[in-house]
Design an enzyme around this catalytic site. Structure first.
Site, PDB file in Angstrom:
ATOM      1  N   GLY C 468      38.591 -45.436  -1.486  1.00  0.00           N
ATOM      2  CA  GLY C 468      37.549 -44.861  -0.648  1.00  0.00           C
ATOM      3  C   GLY C 468      37.245 -45.756   0.531  1.00  0.00           C
ATOM      4  O   GLY C 468      36.489 -45.422   1.438  1.00  0.00           O
ATOM      5  N   THR C 620      35.276 -45.951   9.181  1.00  0.00           N
ATOM      6  CA  THR C 620      35.343 -46.274   7.754  1.00  0.00           C
ATOM      7  C   THR C 620      34.584 -47.562   7.450  1.00  0.00           C
ATOM      8  O   THR C 620      34.011 -47.707   6.374  1.00  0.00           O
ATOM      9  CB  THR C 620      36.807 -46.389   7.267  1.00  0.00           C
ATOM     10  OG1 THR C 620      37.474 -47.400   8.029  1.00  0.00           O
ATOM     11  CG2 THR C 620      37.537 -45.069   7.412  1.00  0.00           C
ATOM     12  N   GLN C 624      31.616 -47.948   4.748  1.00  0.00           N
ATOM     13  CA  GLN C 624      31.546 -48.984   3.707  1.00  0.00           C
ATOM     14  C   GLN C 624      30.172 -49.639   3.713  1.00  0.00           C
ATOM     15  O   GLN C 624      29.615 -49.938   2.656  1.00  0.00           O
ATOM     16  CB  GLN C 624      32.628 -50.034   3.953  1.00  0.00           C
ATOM     17  CG  GLN C 624      34.017 -49.574   3.557  1.00  0.00           C
ATOM     18  CD  GLN C 624      34.218 -49.645   2.061  1.00  0.00           C
ATOM     19  OE1 GLN C 624      34.358 -50.713   1.483  1.00  0.00           O
ATOM     20  NE2 GLN C 624      34.193 -48.506   1.403  1.00  0.00           N
ATOM     21  N   GLU C 691      31.775 -55.192   0.717  1.00  0.00           N
ATOM     22  CA  GLU C 691      30.678 -55.589  -0.152  1.00  0.00           C
ATOM     23  C   GLU C 691      29.482 -56.167   0.594  1.00  0.00           C
ATOM     24  O   GLU C 691      28.389 -56.250   0.048  1.00  0.00           O
ATOM     25  CB  GLU C 691      31.183 -56.624  -1.172  1.00  0.00           C
ATOM     26  CG  GLU C 691      32.240 -56.054  -2.092  1.00  0.00           C
ATOM     27  CD  GLU C 691      32.930 -57.114  -2.919  1.00  0.00           C
ATOM     28  OE1 GLU C 691      33.064 -56.926  -4.132  1.00  0.00           O
ATOM     29  OE2 GLU C 691      33.330 -58.148  -2.347  1.00  0.00           O
TER      30      GLU C 691
END
Lengths: 169, 327, 734
Positions: C468, C620, C624, C691
């Site tokens: 993803g 993208t 994220q 992250e």
């Protein structure tokens, strides 16, 4: 048990154990794996399909109960070469990441827009008797039965809003 | 999920007969199949009533008659409900998700089972699921559990929002018994407290079929449903309040309240309604009402917060309904 | 030919900025998008094969003990049931990330409630499910430790560190914070439950599985089965979310392979949602004792961060709570402590940003407390404490963008003109909060093969996964940029363990590692083209399928003259990962409304400004960040694994009661991606961004709640019950 289903306009004769859910019938018997299993208990919305015009969780209904029904799955909304407006908008607005919840989101949104057209109120509608204003809050509330762990929610709302307003993406 | 025999009822007598012979009714299936997958319930015979003619919403006796198979969506969207019984539309719309409301039925919603973690997990002791096995919620995780009406055998809560609004509205049920005769029952008399038989949740007898819910004529005043939960949508109530207040000349002329998320059944306390009627709205009055409501509350460590939460939510709801409406 | 590059030196060439195709960094739509929105992307359980059987796993229902007997006979007599399988090769736990070998195996010894102990295989899923529910297990039960205990916890030497004298610094401090924060366990809760379809052809095994790191997963699976890794192929072309939960192989994959071998037929095994909660990784709950000492100007003189986490006996992984603490802020007196309590609970492992997700969050709540105590604006407090060098190890930063992120975020959010904390609208109290973000940056050894075909199309191949994260998009863009091709002419093949081995997806290293390998392969192809064009690679221009050198443009087809060019690129980490501190930075800002009656918190808006080196795809990368921030919203407000106090099992093991944020919980979020290049990271000068968006995100919300109500929540999530007492006090004041 014999069950006749019309799926995406095509007639299918299913012969399956009565325990078979509509979701498992689609996936395991009819080879239509576009509809996803995320929780199998109506808690995530990944399995959303449209039956007789209404969005439902296909995991929480028995296939045999739908004898004679019209089912629309993600495969019936568009193809890679001929995307539906919502499918196109989801791509353009990045309304997904991993893509697993996406077929459910798009089936849900497709039917949800019809619910708004029909004048159905929602939990966030300030006036139950007034015309629905298509705010982001309305879209978000109505789409809250479709979880997305990648958390594309803002993009999902944008995609749906764009299509609902007749915008091109 | 165990194998079962599936049959489709052709008409109401057909359904009642199957029911009397031990079949379990399936309609929306959103709760029953959830539980069957977990083998929390294991029916051997299912009678599908979805093709019966119980989908009508119509004016009746000055109120509204709602077929047991009317979906939560249709009921919430119905013009008369939105106009005359808005508390019911609000309660329905605060429950579950769009998908579930499309499938869930009026009758099924009344009969949905508790969300107690231990009831839902067939490996855990639970007196409701397996009488005599013990209540594992006691001494366990109790965020979802009851502060009123529980017993040493069970502290599970009833999860419905719709039923709380209907309880406040003093709705009745038309039930067809196995002899084919219809009888009427107030919803307020429908649910049983667990006592030492938590597996018996209602007064329904074998063979009974809920055919309709009947709302009494629209009452005056203002009404609202306030639901408090852990996320903004798609979550069960920690506490909910359904309330209707009618004011006349600065006093409360009529009042009706019901509560969700706090008890084994939609909670209605006639003493609470009585206490309000005839009084001038005030903070002191609302505090007294909360005291009466919460008298006898027996929270666990994990749900003690529901006592102040209910008190605060109740007070705020009454304040809102008693506030002068700006012209 | 392989172009190998080890990151021993910073790469200052910044070659990508010299390319002219103009594709890299743009917000190009995902090339895999049309497949995903039409349901034609095939996830693990979608690759159904003829003659496939279905398996459902059986769980242990005690917390500790020995499984004495499985009554298989009665179940095998049920209609459709083929076998009840169990034994020494079945997994007890999932494998930790990069384990590269089988995790603990065996059905007999039970270490936690929910542990898989057997598999029931049947012709049909419904038969297998009922079979699994019908298995009777007999145990000899032992007493279990189900709650973390600081007293008996292990204190590993290498995880403790100190410098200076923190206690003295606390004594001398003009302002200080000394508080304990707790975070509960979390589940990754990827929307796709772990699933595998295994099929053997002779001694060759092919498994369609949901895996993040195929290079390691092949070895883990082969080791678990006792077969040669060369005989194992894993296919994961699409993965329905991972967030760490699919780093290592999990029980269903081994079970499917064993069953398929035993029964001589393909077998599909999918975990139920409840099993995902009970038998895949949880993030450990944490208890964090934080001490901050500051001088009169709010400059930190001391930082103490001591953590207690838990895991099963014998597991090496322990949530690295303090990972960012050594370098995030200045302060000469420092103390890091780490303890691990051994418990009989579901295995603890990686969940999105292990360490910083919870560690930075608690630290950033503490920083807010310090700002309040010192009467300093929280943004300013952070600005005053940005270290010049990594204070933990006294080395330079590769680049440092915290100040830029704070400034950009404050401006974008309108921090200076934020509403007054506690401003009331109806029942709602408004408040704003902020926090810093930081996450360590790394790469892992990674290979890719690029083929430039004579027809002017390119093929990129690697066993890298797209969970993803946008891998299909960014590898396409890197190749298109380097080779001067329109993206439509580049095809990317991923998720097949037969392809060149990548670092895999995890630890935010996937894009940098796999991307660099594609870069290197393309660079080698460019050199080849340059040679054919008689120029230096540095002066070669590739654009729209043309090779341009010395003012002469030739179609690639002509240069290639009918034969493809192929190269493999391989990157590996080197001295730059030690010589400097590499990290990504950001800043979060949030406005919340807290209901003064009920304590419900609703997020009104949230902004994140992030710096992660070169951004490979603006769309993208932003997604994220949105995802990370939403994990932060969940961490702050709703997510909590609830363990039964008696047997430790996860009672809220489903999506109805483990509350992921739903659409209505998440307002329109804004994200700014800052311009940065980090030559120490890799030749692309890009860093990981998957992250960063969660690392500290929850703190800005908790800090906003404090701004709105004056209530300091130190025990996450900030559910309404934790606010009621404080709201009572507010009522009294009001």
């Amino acid at each position: 048990m014999q069950t006749k289903l019309t799926i995406n306009g095509k007639s299918h004769n299913l012969n399956a154990d009565t325990r078979t859910t509509l979701l498992d019938a689609l996936r395991n018997h009819l080879g239509m794996t576009g509809t996803k299993k995320g929780c199998d208990h109506g808690q995530c919305g990944a399995c959303t399909v449209i039956v007789n015009g209404r969005r439902i969780n296909s995991c929480l209904t028995l296939a045999c109960m739908h004898d004679g029904n019209e089912v629309t799955t993600i495969e019936g909304l568009g193809t890679v070469d001929d995307l539906s407006p919502l499918q196109r908008a989801f791509v353009a607005h990045d309304g997904f990441q991993c893509g697993y919840c996406t077929p459910g989101q798009i089936c849900s949104a497709t039917a949800m827009l019809e619910e708004i057209k029909a004048g159905w109120p929602s939990h966030v509608s300030a006036d139950l008797n007034a015309e629905i204003a298509l705010s982001d809050a309305e879209i978000a509330e109505r789409m809250s039965g479709n979880l997305c762990r990648c958390a594309a929610y803002p993009n999902i709302v944008e995609a749906i809003r764009t299509v609902a307003q007749g915008g091109r993406t | 999920m165990r194998s079962f025999h599936y049959e489709r009822a052709a008409d109401t007598p057909d359904a009642v007969a199957a029911c009397a012979a031990g079949a379990t009714i399936i309609a929306g299936g959103t709760n029953l199949l959830d539980l069957m997958k977990r083998e929390v319930v294991q029916p051997e015979r299912l009678i599908d009533i979805t093709r019966l003619d119980l989908r009508t919403i119509e004016s009746a006796e000055g109120g509204l008659s709602i077929g047991a198979l009317v979906s939560n969506s249709d009921l919430a969207a119905h013009r008369d409900v939105r106009r005359d019984w808005p508390v019911l539309a609000q309660a329905l719309l605060s429950g579950a998700s769009g998908q579930l409301r499309n499938k869930a039925t009026t009758g099924g919603n009344l009969l949905q089972r508790t969300r107690c973690y231990y009831f839902q997990d067939s490996a855990m002791p639970c007196n409701k699921r397996e009488p005599g096995s013990g209540c594992h919620a006691l001494g366990g995780a109790t965020r979802l559990h009851a502060i009123l009406g529980g017993s040493d055998a069970c502290i599970a809560t009833h999860p419905s929002d719709m039923a709380v609004a209907m309880t406040m509205l003093d709705a009745s049920l038309d039930i067809i018994g196995k002899d084919g005769a219809s009888r009427r029952l107030r919803l307020r008399d429908f649910y049983r407290l667990p006592g030492d038989t938590p597996h018996i949740e209602t007064v329904l007898q074998p063979g009974d079929l809920i055919a309709k819910v009947v709302l009494p004529p629209p009452a005056g005043g203002r009404q609202t449903y306030r639901k408090v939960r852990d996320r903004a949508s798609y979550a069960f109530a920690l506490v909910s309040v359904a309330a209707r207040i009618e004011l006349a000349e600065g006093r409360i002329a009529d009042a009706s309240l019901a509560f969700g998320g706090i008890a084994p059944r939609p909670w209605h306390d006639p003493a609470v309604d009585r206490l309000l009627v005839g009084e001038v709205p005030s903070a002191a009055l609302f505090a007294r009402v909360a005291d009466v409501l919460l008298d006898g509350a027996a929270p666990q460590e994990g749900n003690a917060f529901k006592v102040p939460l209910l008190r605060r939510t109740l007070t705020a709801t009454l304040n809102e309904l008693c506030r002068e409406i700006p012209q | 030919m392989t172009a190998f590059h080890k990151m021993d030196e910073p790469d200052h060439r910044n070659r990508l900025d010299a390319m002219v195709q103009g594709v890299l960094g743009t917000g190009m739509d995902r090339p895999d998008g049309p497949e995903k929105v039409t349901g034609s992307a095939t996830y693990a359980h979608d690759g159904q094969v003829a003659g496939m059987l279905h398996g459902v796993m059986v769980r242990a229902t005690i917390a500790k003990g020995r499984l004495e007997h499985i009554d298989a006979q009665a179940v095998e007599a049920l209609p459709g049931v083929r076998a009840v399988l169990h034994g020494d090769r079945f997994l007890r736990n999932p494998a930790q990330g990069t384990a590269n070998e089988a995790p603990v195996q065996g059905s007999r010894d039970i270490a936690y409630l929910g542990q898989p102990v057997a598999l029931v295989v049947a012709d049909r899923f419904e038969q297998a499910r009922h079979g699994a529910q019908s298995v009777t297990l007999r145990y000899s039960e032992e007493s279990a430790s189900v709650a973390p205990d600081a007293e008996t916890a292990e204190v590993p030497d290498k995880k403790q560190s100190s410098a200076g004298d923190l206690a003295a610094a606390m004594d001398r401090a003009a302002f200080c914070v000394d508080a304990v924060y707790t975070t509960p366990g979390h589940n990754s809760a990827a929307m796709e439950p772990h699933a595998a379809i295994a099929a053997w052809e002779g001694d060759l095994l092919t498994v369609r599985a949901s895996c993040q790191m195929l290079k390691y997963n092949v070895n883990e699976l082969a080791d678990a089965l006792g077969v040669d890794p060369e005989h194992v192929r894993i296919l994961s072309p699409f993965v329905g979310g991972g967030f760490g939960s699919k780093l290592g192989i999990s029980p269903e994959t081994v079970a499917a392979a064993l069953a398929a071998r035993a029964l001589g037929q393909p077998v599909a095994v999918a975990l139920s949602r409840q099993q995902v909660f009970e038998a895949t990784m949880r993030r450990s709950e944490t208890r964090q004792h934080i001490r901050l000492a500051a001088d009169a100007e709010g400059r930190l003189t001391g930082i103490g961060h001591e953590a207690l986490v838990s895991n099963l006996e014998g597991e090496d992984f322990s949530e690295p709570v303090t990972q960012a603490t050594p370098f995030l802020y200045r302060g000469e007196n420092r103390l890091i402590g780490h303890r691990i309590s051994r418990v009989n609970r579901t295995c603890a492992g990686s969940v999105r940003a292990p360490g910083e997700a919870v560690g930075v969050t608690a630290l950033e709540i503490a920083m807010d407390e310090l700002a309040t105590a010192a009467g300093i604006d929280p943004v300013d407090l952070r600005r005053r404490n940005i270290p010049e060098r990594d204070p933990g190890e006294d080395r330079p930063f590769s680049s440092h963008m915290l100040r830029a992120a704070l400034d950009d975020g404050a401006a974008a959010f309108g921090w200076e003109n934020r509403p007054q904390g506690g401003a009331r609208q109806g029942d709602w109290l408004a408040g704003c909060g902020m926090s810093s973000a930081s996450r360590v940056n790394m790469i892992g050894k990674s290979s890719a093969r690029v083929t430039l075909h004579p027809d002017g199309t390119a093929l990129v191949e690697t066993d890298m996964t797209d969970i993803g994260t946008g891998t299909y998009a960014i590898l396409n863009q890197i190749a298109a940029e380097m080779l001067g091709l329109p993206p439509a002419r580049v095809k990317v093949r991923l998720g097949d363990s037969d392809l060149p081995k990548s670092a895999g997806s995890g630890g935010s290293w996937g894009a940098s590692s796999a991307g660099s390998s594609v870069f290197l392969a393309c660079e080698r192809i460019r050199q080849d083209i340059a040679e054919r064009c008689g120029c230096d690679e540095g002066t070669l221009t590739l654009k729209d399928g043309m090779a341009i050198a010395d003012n002469r443009a030739r179609p690639l087809a002509q240069v290639l003259a009918g034969a493809p060019l192929q190269a493999e690129g391989e990157i590996d980490k080197g001295k730059t990962s030690e010589a400097v501190r590499q990290a990504t930075f950001g800043a979060f800002f949030a406005e919340v409304a807290v209901n003064a009656v009920t304590g419900e918190t609703r997020l009104r808006r949230m902004h994140g400004s992030f710096a992660a080196g070169r951004i490979l795809n603006a769309k993208t990368a932003r997604s994220q960040c949105l995802g990370g921030m939403t994990f932060g919203i969940g961490m702050a407000l709703t997510e909590e694994l609830i363990h039964d106090p008696r047997d430790g099992h996860i009672v809220n093991h489903d999506l109805a009661e483990y509350h992921l944020p739903v659409n209505a919980d998440v307002p329109q979020l804004s994200v700014n991606l800052l311009e940065e290049r980090d030559p120490w990271a890799n030749p692309m000068q890009a860093k990981g961004i998957g992250e960063l968006g969660i690392c500290g995100a929850g703190a800005c919300i908790v800090n906003a709640i404090h701004d709105a109500t004056g209530i300091r929540v130190r025990h996450l999530p900030a559910t309404l019950d934790k606010l009621l007492e404080g709201l009572d006090r507010l009522d009294d004041l009001g």
